[in-house]
Enzyme design. Structure first.
Site, PDB file in Angstrom:
ATOM      1  N   TYR A  80      94.198  48.109-105.394  1.00  0.00           N
ATOM      2  CA  TYR A  80      93.137  48.555-106.304  1.00  0.00           C
ATOM      3  C   TYR A  80      92.581  47.364-107.091  1.00  0.00           C
ATOM      4  O   TYR A  80      91.362  47.181-107.179  1.00  0.00           O
ATOM      5  CB  TYR A  80      93.696  49.610-107.254  1.00  0.00           C
ATOM      6  CG  TYR A  80      92.674  50.213-108.187  1.00  0.00           C
ATOM      7  CD1 TYR A  80      91.807  51.211-107.737  1.00  0.00           C
ATOM      8  CD2 TYR A  80      92.585  49.818-109.523  1.00  0.00           C
ATOM      9  CE1 TYR A  80      90.875  51.789-108.596  1.00  0.00           C
ATOM     10  CE2 TYR A  80      91.664  50.387-110.378  1.00  0.00           C
ATOM     11  CZ  TYR A  80      90.809  51.370-109.913  1.00  0.00           C
ATOM     12  OH  TYR A  80      89.889  51.938-110.768  1.00  0.00           O
ATOM     13  N   ASP A 123      81.801  60.515 -96.215  1.00  0.00           N
ATOM     14  CA  ASP A 123      82.863  59.541 -96.471  1.00  0.00           C
ATOM     15  C   ASP A 123      82.162  58.194 -96.611  1.00  0.00           C
ATOM     16  O   ASP A 123      81.631  57.665 -95.622  1.00  0.00           O
ATOM     17  CB  ASP A 123      83.862  59.525 -95.304  1.00  0.00           C
ATOM     18  CG  ASP A 123      85.017  58.559 -95.538  1.00  0.00           C
ATOM     19  OD1 ASP A 123      84.841  57.600 -96.329  1.00  0.00           O
ATOM     20  OD2 ASP A 123      86.076  58.749 -94.922  1.00  0.00           O
TER      21      ASP A 123
HETATM   22  P1  NAI Z   1      87.878  60.977-109.688  1.00  0.00           P
HETATM   23  O1  NAI Z   1      89.057  61.000-108.809  1.00  0.00           O
HETATM   24  O2  NAI Z   1      87.654  62.067-110.676  1.00  0.00           O
HETATM   25  O3  NAI Z   1      86.546  60.840-108.815  1.00  0.00           O
HETATM   26  C1  NAI Z   1      86.470  60.088-107.630  1.00  0.00           C
HETATM   27  C2  NAI Z   1      85.587  60.856-106.655  1.00  0.00           C
HETATM   28  O4  NAI Z   1      85.396  60.051-105.483  1.00  0.00           O
HETATM   29  C3  NAI Z   1      86.215  62.181-106.200  1.00  0.00           C
HETATM   30  O5  NAI Z   1      85.298  63.248-106.381  1.00  0.00           O
HETATM   31  C4  NAI Z   1      86.540  61.937-104.737  1.00  0.00           C
HETATM   32  O6  NAI Z   1      86.429  63.108-103.934  1.00  0.00           O
HETATM   33  C5  NAI Z   1      85.482  60.907-104.364  1.00  0.00           C
HETATM   34  N1  NAI Z   1      85.853  60.140-103.170  1.00  0.00           N
HETATM   35  C6  NAI Z   1      87.061  59.599-102.878  1.00  0.00           C
HETATM   36  N2  NAI Z   1      87.029  59.022-101.672  1.00  0.00           N
HETATM   37  C7  NAI Z   1      85.776  59.180-101.196  1.00  0.00           C
HETATM   38  C8  NAI Z   1      85.135  58.816 -99.988  1.00  0.00           C
HETATM   39  N3  NAI Z   1      85.781  58.149 -99.027  1.00  0.00           N
HETATM   40  N4  NAI Z   1      83.832  59.159 -99.816  1.00  0.00           N
HETATM   41  C9  NAI Z   1      83.167  59.851-100.773  1.00  0.00           C
HETATM   42  N5  NAI Z   1      83.730  60.231-101.938  1.00  0.00           N
HETATM   43  C10 NAI Z   1      85.016  59.908-102.144  1.00  0.00           C
HETATM   44  O7  NAI Z   1      87.976  59.586-110.452  1.00  0.00           O
HETATM   45  P2  NAI Z   1      87.026  58.881-111.526  1.00  0.00           P
HETATM   46  O8  NAI Z   1      87.896  58.449-112.616  1.00  0.00           O
HETATM   47  O9  NAI Z   1      85.821  59.669-111.812  1.00  0.00           O
HETATM   48  O10 NAI Z   1      86.631  57.568-110.693  1.00  0.00           O
HETATM   49  C11 NAI Z   1      85.314  57.123-110.469  1.00  0.00           C
HETATM   50  C12 NAI Z   1      85.344  55.625-110.337  1.00  0.00           C
HETATM   51  O11 NAI Z   1      85.739  55.056-111.580  1.00  0.00           O
HETATM   52  C13 NAI Z   1      86.300  55.084-109.274  1.00  0.00           C
HETATM   53  O12 NAI Z   1      85.669  54.022-108.566  1.00  0.00           O
HETATM   54  C14 NAI Z   1      87.454  54.567-110.114  1.00  0.00           C
HETATM   55  O13 NAI Z   1      88.163  53.541-109.451  1.00  0.00           O
HETATM   56  C15 NAI Z   1      86.720  54.064-111.337  1.00  0.00           C
HETATM   57  N6  NAI Z   1      87.540  53.880-112.519  1.00  0.00           N
HETATM   58  C16 NAI Z   1      88.166  54.946-113.098  1.00  0.00           C
HETATM   59  C17 NAI Z   1      88.945  54.760-114.216  1.00  0.00           C
HETATM   60  C18 NAI Z   1      89.651  55.892-114.891  1.00  0.00           C
HETATM   61  O14 NAI Z   1      90.463  55.639-115.783  1.00  0.00           O
HETATM   62  N7  NAI Z   1      89.387  57.138-114.557  1.00  0.00           N
HETATM   63  C19 NAI Z   1      89.131  53.421-114.809  1.00  0.00           C
HETATM   64  C20 NAI Z   1      88.407  52.373-114.125  1.00  0.00           C
HETATM   65  C21 NAI Z   1      87.653  52.607-113.019  1.00  0.00           C
END
Ligand code: NAI
Length: 252
Positions: A154, A62
């Protein structure tokens, strides 16, 4: 092989953007520690990378918790012999206004999106500095630069990521450490579907709306990954403190 001999940590490595980036860094020669709250999914990504002939380990953690971050850094150093690249990418979103957001939700979003990056830098910068430098890439968001609706915690957290990135670049540039943020628009990952659910909207309609931008589609995870590879590599050797926007041409 732009990252041969490099050792990398990717947080949120089991998710859409993190998985694509872990695979892209490994394909360029980096040994990758795939870090995620979902340990099984992180192990699956690490196994996928190893099956492709590259080097990876999985670490369940985490990222909002200091002992977990200390363990991630220590494990990576023990397994690979150092840390040259960190992609601070784990993140969560809550689609609520200030009125609707509980203090607990606010703190959780800031814990995962912001405190995690502070903690990682606190423990990895000394390792990088002792080795002569490194590259840290933080995942911000278009909404960290412009703001957006119904996502107060966020937007505030991602604004913090962008400015924390600049402050880190100022503090640690003299130690040879570059720090940059990537700021995606809507990217085709589980997060978008989760947002549709939180807002009570149909996922397909939500995704179609996400494509309403000059390039007429949302982004794909590999399109963020390729930018992170560039920022991690020596090809971007004079780039630090920057906020790279990757959003298909602007989001309102
Ligand atoms: P996702 O939900 O597919 O991946 C996020 C990952 O972070 C997941 O595997 C989750 O298990 C992990 N996670 C969550 N809380 C955690 C914790 N406390 N400790 C360790 N791991 C943790 O989402 P995505 O889209 O790949 O997001 C990646 C980054 O990109 C995030 O920071 C998100 O805010 C950012 N982002 C995403 C956008 C989108 O449209 N998908 C747009 C702009 C930014």
């Amino acid at each position: 092989m732009r990252l041969e001999q490099k050792k990398a940590i990717v947080t949120g490595g089991a998710g859409g953007i993190g998985r694509a980036t872990a695979k892209a860094l490994a394909a360029e020669g980096a040994a990758v520690a795939v870090v995620d709250l979902d340990g099984e999914a992180a192990e699956a990504v690490a196994a996928e990378i190893r099956d492709a002939g590259f080097t990876a380990i999985a670490v369940r953690a985490d990222v909002s918790i200091e002992p977990d971050i200390e363990r991630v850094v220590a494990t990576t150093v023990a397994e690979f012999g150092g840390v040259d690249v960190v992609f601070n990418n784990a993140g969560i979103i809550r689609r609520t206004t200030a009125v609707e957001t509980t203090v607990e939700e606010w703190d959780r979003v800031f814990g995962v999106n912001v405190r995690s990056i502070f903690l990682m830098c606190k423990h990895v910068v000394p390792v990088m500095a002792a080795a002569g430098g490194g590259s840290i890439v933080n995942t911000g968001s278009g909404w960290g630069l412009k703001g957006g609706g119904q996502a107060i915690s966020y937007c505030a957290s991602k604004g913090a990521v962008v400015n924390m990135t600049r402050a880190l670049a100022i503090d640690h540039g003299p130690q040879g450490i570059r720090v940059n943020s990537v700021n995606p628009g809507d990217v085709n990952t589980g997060m978008l579907r989760d947002e549709a659910g939180q807002l009570g909207q149909d996922a397909d309609a939500f995704l179609a709306e996400a494509a309403d931008r000059p390039l007429r589609r949302m982004g794909e995870p590999h399109e963020i990954a390729s930018a992170v590879v560039w920022l991690a590599s020596d090809e971007s050797s004079y780039v630090t403190g920057s906020a790279l926007v990757i959003d298909g041409g602007g989001i309102a």
